[in-house]
Design a protein around this motif. Sequence first.
Motif, PDB file in Angstrom:
ATOM      1  N   VAL A 176       0.416  51.172  58.128  1.00 51.36           N
ATOM      2  CA  VAL A 176       0.539  52.472  57.463  1.00 51.36           C
ATOM      3  C   VAL A 176      -0.774  52.745  56.728  1.00 51.36           C
ATOM      4  CG1 VAL A 176       1.816  53.815  55.739  1.00 51.36           C
ATOM      5  CG2 VAL A 176       3.012  52.107  57.113  1.00 51.36           C
ATOM      6  N   HIS A 177      -1.292  53.959  56.896  1.00 50.39           N
ATOM      7  CA  HIS A 177      -2.568  54.292  56.263  1.00 50.39           C
ATOM      8  C   HIS A 177      -2.477  55.692  55.667  1.00 50.39           C
ATOM      9  CE1 HIS A 177      -6.849  54.678  55.574  1.00 50.39           C
ATOM     10  NE2 HIS A 177      -6.884  55.756  56.326  1.00 50.39           N
ATOM     11  N   MET A 178      -2.891  55.838  54.412  1.00 49.14           N
ATOM     12  CA  MET A 178      -2.920  57.168  53.781  1.00 49.14           C
ATOM     13  C   MET A 178      -4.143  57.274  52.887  1.00 49.14           C
ATOM     14  SD  MET A 178       0.240  56.484  51.154  1.00 49.14           S
ATOM     15  CE  MET A 178       1.114  55.393  52.267  1.00 49.14           C
ATOM     16  N   GLU A 179      -4.722  58.456  52.835  1.00 46.60           N
ATOM     17  CA  GLU A 179      -5.886  58.689  51.970  1.00 46.60           C
ATOM     18  C   GLU A 179      -5.678  59.958  51.170  1.00 46.60           C
ATOM     19  OE1 GLU A 179      -9.825  58.607  53.753  1.00 46.60           O
ATOM     20  OE2 GLU A 179      -9.198  56.882  54.970  1.00 46.60           O
ATOM     21  N   HIS A 180      -5.878  59.859  49.856  1.00 53.77           N
ATOM     22  CA  HIS A 180      -5.796  61.025  48.955  1.00 53.77           C
ATOM     23  C   HIS A 180      -4.502  61.818  49.160  1.00 53.77           C
ATOM     24  CE1 HIS A 180      -9.842  59.951  47.982  1.00 53.77           C
ATOM     25  NE2 HIS A 180     -10.246  60.166  49.217  1.00 53.77           N
ATOM     26  N   LEU A 181      -3.416  61.096  49.275  1.00 55.46           N
ATOM     27  CA  LEU A 181      -2.116  61.726  49.528  1.00 55.46           C
ATOM     28  C   LEU A 181      -1.575  62.355  48.239  1.00 55.46           C
ATOM     29  CD1 LEU A 181       0.125  61.860  51.824  1.00 55.46           C
ATOM     30  CD2 LEU A 181       1.216  60.004  50.587  1.00 55.46           C
ATOM     31  N   LYS A 182      -1.058  63.581  48.362  1.00 55.15           N
ATOM     32  CA  LYS A 182      -0.494  64.250  47.187  1.00 55.15           C
ATOM     33  C   LYS A 182       0.866  64.859  47.528  1.00 55.15           C
ATOM     34  CE  LYS A 182      -4.934  65.457  45.121  1.00 55.15           C
ATOM     35  NZ  LYS A 182      -5.811  66.500  44.605  1.00 55.15           N
ATOM     36  N   LEU A 201      -3.777  54.247  50.233  1.00 53.10           N
ATOM     37  CA  LEU A 201      -3.070  52.963  50.354  1.00 53.10           C
ATOM     38  C   LEU A 201      -2.944  52.555  51.811  1.00 53.10           C
ATOM     39  CD1 LEU A 201      -1.258  50.841  48.803  1.00 53.10           C
ATOM     40  CD2 LEU A 201       0.670  52.374  49.222  1.00 53.10           C
ATOM     41  N   ASP A 202      -3.059  51.254  52.060  1.00 48.03           N
ATOM     42  CA  ASP A 202      -2.782  50.690  53.388  1.00 48.03           C
ATOM     43  C   ASP A 202      -1.644  49.684  53.265  1.00 48.03           C
ATOM     44  OD1 ASP A 202      -4.741  52.036  54.765  1.00 48.03           O
ATOM     45  OD2 ASP A 202      -6.262  50.478  54.520  1.00 48.03           O
ATOM     46  N   ILE A 203      -0.794  49.643  54.282  1.00 38.03           N
ATOM     47  CA  ILE A 203       0.217  48.573  54.365  1.00 38.03           C
ATOM     48  C   ILE A 203      -0.057  47.840  55.674  1.00 38.03           C
ATOM     49  CG2 ILE A 203       2.684  48.013  54.385  1.00 38.03           C
ATOM     50  CD1 ILE A 203       3.217  50.778  53.123  1.00 38.03           C
ATOM     51  N   PHE A 204      -0.252  46.537  55.587  1.00 32.18           N
ATOM     52  CA  PHE A 204      -0.699  45.771  56.750  1.00 32.18           C
ATOM     53  C   PHE A 204       0.462  45.160  57.527  1.00 32.18           C
ATOM     54  CE2 PHE A 204      -4.182  45.839  53.710  1.00 32.18           C
ATOM     55  CZ  PHE A 204      -5.191  46.357  54.505  1.00 32.18           C
ATOM     56  N   HIS A 205       0.235  44.944  58.823  1.00 34.51           N
ATOM     57  CA  HIS A 205       1.260  44.364  59.704  1.00 34.51           C
ATOM     58  C   HIS A 205       1.801  43.057  59.136  1.00 34.51           C
ATOM     59  CE1 HIS A 205       1.022  46.944  63.264  1.00 34.51           C
ATOM     60  NE2 HIS A 205      -0.250  47.087  62.961  1.00 34.51           N
ATOM     61  N   GLY A 206       3.124  42.951  59.081  1.00 31.97           N
ATOM     62  CA  GLY A 206       3.764  41.677  58.748  1.00 31.97           C
ATOM     63  C   GLY A 206       3.795  41.328  57.275  1.00 31.97           C
ATOM     64  N   GLU A 207       3.248  42.185  56.418  1.00 35.26           N
ATOM     65  CA  GLU A 207       3.250  41.840  54.991  1.00 35.26           C
ATOM     66  C   GLU A 207       4.436  42.508  54.281  1.00 35.26           C
ATOM     67  OE1 GLU A 207       0.137  43.232  52.407  1.00 35.26           O
ATOM     68  OE2 GLU A 207       0.331  45.315  53.039  1.00 35.26           O
ATOM     69  N   THR A 208       4.702  42.039  53.059  1.00 32.35           N
ATOM     70  CA  THR A 208       5.604  42.765  52.172  1.00 32.35           C
ATOM     71  C   THR A 208       4.755  43.305  51.037  1.00 32.35           C
ATOM     72  OG1 THR A 208       7.462  41.308  52.654  1.00 32.35           O
ATOM     73  CG2 THR A 208       7.611  42.595  50.638  1.00 32.35           C
ATOM     74  N   LEU A 209       4.717  44.631  50.932  1.00 32.88           N
ATOM     75  CA  LEU A 209       4.009  45.250  49.820  1.00 32.88           C
ATOM     76  C   LEU A 209       5.051  45.645  48.781  1.00 32.88           C
ATOM     77  CD1 LEU A 209       1.322  46.445  48.657  1.00 32.88           C
ATOM     78  CD2 LEU A 209       2.041  48.625  49.634  1.00 32.88           C
ATOM     79  N   ILE A 266       0.126  60.885  56.456  1.00 33.70           N
ATOM     80  CA  ILE A 266       0.340  59.438  56.543  1.00 33.70           C
ATOM     81  C   ILE A 266       0.271  59.053  58.012  1.00 33.70           C
ATOM     82  CG2 ILE A 266       2.077  57.619  56.218  1.00 33.70           C
ATOM     83  CD1 ILE A 266       3.155  59.460  53.908  1.00 33.70           C
ATOM     84  N   TYR A 267      -0.424  57.969  58.285  1.00 29.41           N
ATOM     85  CA  TYR A 267      -0.499  57.474  59.662  1.00 29.41           C
ATOM     86  C   TYR A 267       0.300  56.188  59.776  1.00 29.41           C
ATOM     87  CZ  TYR A 267      -4.178  60.873  60.228  1.00 29.41           C
ATOM     88  OH  TYR A 267      -4.865  62.049  60.274  1.00 29.41           O
ATOM     89  N   LEU A 268       1.124  56.112  60.820  1.00 25.86           N
ATOM     90  CA  LEU A 268       1.867  54.895  61.100  1.00 25.86           C
ATOM     91  C   LEU A 268       1.480  54.499  62.512  1.00 25.86           C
ATOM     92  CD1 LEU A 268       5.270  54.044  59.828  1.00 25.86           C
ATOM     93  CD2 LEU A 268       4.917  53.601  62.221  1.00 25.86           C
ATOM     94  N   ASN A 269       0.898  53.319  62.664  1.00 25.57           N
ATOM     95  CA  ASN A 269       0.362  52.926  63.967  1.00 25.57           C
ATOM     96  C   ASN A 269      -0.612  53.970  64.504  1.00 25.57           C
ATOM     97  OD1 ASN A 269       1.116  50.435  64.733  1.00 25.57           O
ATOM     98  ND2 ASN A 269       3.096  51.058  65.543  1.00 25.57           N
TER      99      ASN A 269
END
Length: 326
Positions: A11-17, A39-47, A75-78
């Motif tokens: 998951v990748h987002m920049e300057h999200l409002k 914010l980024d959320i990486f594969h396989g992690e728990t944020l 927001i981008y997912l994959n």
Amino acid sequence: MHNQDKEQALVHMEHLKKYFPLRRDKKNSYVRAVDDVTLDIFHGETLGLVGESGSGKTTLAKMILGLLPPTQSTIYLNELDVWDKKNKKALRKSVGAVFQDPASSLNPRASIYRSLERPLLINGYNKEDAKTLIYETAEKINIGRELLNRFPHELSGGQQQRVSIARAIMLKPQLLVLDEPTSALDVSVQAQTLNELLNLQGELKMTYLFITHNLSVVRYMSDRICVMYGGKIMEIGKSADVYFHCTHPYTFGLLSSVPPLHPKDRNRKKYLLSGDMPSLTEETSGCRFASRCKYCKDICTLQEPPMKEVGEGHFSACHFAGELEF
């Protein structure tokens, strides 16, 4: 830990409002629920996402789930835009969610089996395959087969939450959003549910976004912790770094509010947060936390602090990050 580059971010987002308009006489009056979040959320992690009520955690989760459109950015997912209509079908199976109150997310008139079967039929499974998958999932998450014929009101809170988790993981989503999934449960049931979630994550290779108030839970569950306040990210880093070497006064205040487990820790330094959350309707220059911060200097009210790297992958939005002694 994850080698953190953009290619690896699920998951990748920049300057999200996300701004909610206020219907009053004032024009251009908004609640800034999520304000400039990258914010980024990486594969396989728990944020782990933590912060007081009203800090923007659930609003952020709803945008990731495609339930609330962002005001600015996306927001981008994959690498697929969550808010592009043509990606809707591809992304529908990629994300699952478990919410705080399990009873409200289950249909009171449908048996547990029907509640689990419906999303599978909608996604093109036939009844036979759906049955196999329901039994498999029920076994994974310790729901006895005899419970499948019951109705939600006949189950305990812990059992209802297990059913919600089962429904969320059946289609094997890549990302599971858990919004306070154990806050309505007793402590003993909480521990059991959290352990089941950790086992499932290892087995199904899922990525978790875990939202909670409870800092002990977030430390137990998360690889990284992200601290939000007033719609902004205050601090983010690996769990141990944020927990033991926090550099933001707000994080320190949150951690001070956790009762110590060991008698030796009872005399530790504390910083109790007083005052209220800032108004999210006014445009503020400076740091959102300034009005409640005992370390506040003039620059804090005048200039918004940049995200400062204070260690490897550890960032803090404080003018004096790394200089303050807690």
